[in-house]
Design a protein around this motif. Sequence first.
Motif, PDB file in Angstrom:
ATOM      1  N   GLY A  36      48.350 -99.464  -7.483  1.00 44.51           N
ATOM      2  CA  GLY A  36      47.661 -98.655  -6.488  1.00 44.51           C
ATOM      3  C   GLY A  36      46.212 -99.093  -6.302  1.00 44.51           C
ATOM      4  O   GLY A  36      45.721 -99.204  -5.170  1.00 44.51           O
ATOM      5  N   ASP A  37      45.529 -99.349  -7.405  1.00 47.62           N
ATOM      6  CA  ASP A  37      44.147 -99.829  -7.342  1.00 47.62           C
ATOM      7  C   ASP A  37      44.084-101.210  -6.710  1.00 47.62           C
ATOM      8  O   ASP A  37      43.166-101.507  -5.940  1.00 47.62           O
ATOM      9  N   LEU A  38      45.061-102.054  -7.024  1.00 46.48           N
ATOM     10  CA  LEU A  38      45.088-103.400  -6.445  1.00 46.48           C
ATOM     11  C   LEU A  38      45.254-103.329  -4.928  1.00 46.48           C
ATOM     12  O   LEU A  38      44.574-104.044  -4.185  1.00 46.48           O
ATOM     13  N   LEU A  39      46.152-102.464  -4.470  1.00 51.89           N
ATOM     14  CA  LEU A  39      46.339-102.285  -3.023  1.00 51.89           C
ATOM     15  C   LEU A  39      45.038-101.834  -2.357  1.00 51.89           C
ATOM     16  O   LEU A  39      44.664-102.348  -1.302  1.00 51.89           O
ATOM     17  N   GLU A  40      44.341-100.897  -2.977  1.00 54.60           N
ATOM     18  CA  GLU A  40      43.068-100.418  -2.431  1.00 54.60           C
ATOM     19  C   GLU A  40      42.032-101.540  -2.362  1.00 54.60           C
ATOM     20  O   GLU A  40      41.164-101.524  -1.494  1.00 54.60           O
ATOM     21  N   ASP A  41      42.149-102.518  -3.273  1.00 53.62           N
ATOM     22  CA  ASP A  41      41.216-103.645  -3.308  1.00 53.62           C
ATOM     23  C   ASP A  41      41.639-104.783  -2.379  1.00 53.62           C
ATOM     24  O   ASP A  41      41.021-105.847  -2.389  1.00 53.62           O
ATOM     25  N   GLY A  42      42.720-104.581  -1.615  1.00 53.54           N
ATOM     26  CA  GLY A  42      43.141-105.589  -0.645  1.00 53.54           C
ATOM     27  C   GLY A  42      44.154-106.596  -1.142  1.00 53.54           C
ATOM     28  O   GLY A  42      44.434-107.588  -0.472  1.00 53.54           O
ATOM     29  N   VAL A  43      44.745-106.346  -2.316  1.00 50.63           N
ATOM     30  CA  VAL A  43      45.787-107.235  -2.849  1.00 50.63           C
ATOM     31  C   VAL A  43      47.119-106.797  -2.261  1.00 50.63           C
ATOM     32  O   VAL A  43      47.487-105.629  -2.354  1.00 50.63           O
ATOM     33  N   ASP A  44      47.842-107.741  -1.649  1.00 52.19           N
ATOM     34  CA  ASP A  44      49.141-107.426  -1.059  1.00 52.19           C
ATOM     35  C   ASP A  44      50.310-107.804  -1.956  1.00 52.19           C
ATOM     36  O   ASP A  44      51.353-107.165  -1.933  1.00 52.19           O
ATOM     37  N   GLN A  45      50.131-108.871  -2.732  1.00 53.59           N
ATOM     38  CA  GLN A  45      51.213-109.355  -3.589  1.00 53.59           C
ATOM     39  C   GLN A  45      50.622-110.052  -4.800  1.00 53.59           C
ATOM     40  O   GLN A  45      49.441-110.411  -4.817  1.00 53.59           O
ATOM     41  N   VAL A  46      51.449-110.222  -5.823  1.00 49.32           N
ATOM     42  CA  VAL A  46      51.015-110.862  -7.067  1.00 49.32           C
ATOM     43  C   VAL A  46      52.045-111.886  -7.519  1.00 49.32           C
ATOM     44  O   VAL A  46      53.221-111.830  -7.129  1.00 49.32           O
ATOM     45  N   ARG A  47      51.576-112.816  -8.339  1.00 54.08           N
ATOM     46  CA  ARG A  47      52.440-113.790  -9.001  1.00 54.08           C
ATOM     47  C   ARG A  47      52.100-113.773 -10.485  1.00 54.08           C
ATOM     48  O   ARG A  47      50.923-113.746 -10.843  1.00 54.08           O
ATOM     49  N   LEU A  48      53.115-113.830 -11.333  1.00 52.88           N
ATOM     50  CA  LEU A  48      52.903-113.839 -12.779  1.00 52.88           C
ATOM     51  C   LEU A  48      52.907-115.271 -13.293  1.00 52.88           C
ATOM     52  O   LEU A  48      53.794-116.057 -12.949  1.00 52.88           O
ATOM     53  N   PHE A  49      51.915-115.581 -14.122  1.00 54.03           N
ATOM     54  CA  PHE A  49      51.798-116.910 -14.719  1.00 54.03           C
ATOM     55  C   PHE A  49      51.790-116.813 -16.237  1.00 54.03           C
ATOM     56  O   PHE A  49      51.198-115.903 -16.810  1.00 54.03           O
ATOM     57  N   ASP A  50      52.445-117.790 -16.862  1.00 59.73           N
ATOM     58  CA  ASP A  50      52.369-118.009 -18.304  1.00 59.73           C
ATOM     59  C   ASP A  50      51.559-119.282 -18.466  1.00 59.73           C
ATOM     60  O   ASP A  50      52.078-120.374 -18.219  1.00 59.73           O
ATOM     61  N   GLY A  51      50.295-119.147 -18.794  1.00 64.05           N
ATOM     62  CA  GLY A  51      49.410-120.302 -18.760  1.00 64.05           C
ATOM     63  C   GLY A  51      49.261-120.743 -17.322  1.00 64.05           C
ATOM     64  O   GLY A  51      48.911-119.962 -16.453  1.00 64.05           O
ATOM     65  N   GLU A  52      49.605-121.991 -17.046  1.00 67.26           N
ATOM     66  CA  GLU A  52      49.535-122.516 -15.680  1.00 67.26           C
ATOM     67  C   GLU A  52      50.898-122.505 -14.985  1.00 67.26           C
ATOM     68  O   GLU A  52      50.998-122.841 -13.814  1.00 67.26           O
ATOM     69  N   HIS A  62      53.501-103.492  -1.833  1.00 62.91           N
ATOM     70  CA  HIS A  62      53.741-102.465  -0.821  1.00 62.91           C
ATOM     71  C   HIS A  62      55.136-101.874  -0.979  1.00 62.91           C
ATOM     72  O   HIS A  62      56.099-102.587  -1.265  1.00 62.91           O
ATOM     73  N   PRO A  63      55.250-100.558  -0.792  1.00 65.80           N
ATOM     74  CA  PRO A  63      56.577 -99.938  -0.850  1.00 65.80           C
ATOM     75  C   PRO A  63      57.446-100.476   0.294  1.00 65.80           C
ATOM     76  O   PRO A  63      56.956-100.744   1.376  1.00 65.80           O
ATOM     77  N   GLU A  64      58.711-100.630   0.026  1.00 69.88           N
ATOM     78  CA  GLU A  64      59.652-101.153   1.033  1.00 69.88           C
ATOM     79  C   GLU A  64      59.960-100.110   2.063  1.00 69.88           C
ATOM     80  O   GLU A  64      60.050 -98.979   1.863  1.00 69.88           O
TER      81      GLU A  64
END
Length: 64
Positions: A36-52, A62-64
């Motif tokens: 929720g905080d990320l959305l308020e900060d303008g983040v639409d999507q994320v990717r998870l990384f393990d190192g690089e 965003h909710p579907e």
Amino acid sequence: MTWTWAYETSAGDVIGRSEVFESRSDAESWVGEAFGDLLEDGVDQVRLFDGEAEVYGPMSLHPE
């Protein structure tokens, strides 16, 4: 292993990264609480990384 989230716009532009987490579980729990905080900060999507190495994404906040 270090786990981080890349923050992106809906167009896939990287606009930031999360703090470093010691485990995948910690990273996934955190994003579940912070989306929720990320959305308020303008983040639409994320990717998870393990190192690089990208583990998965993009994952929309965003909710579907």
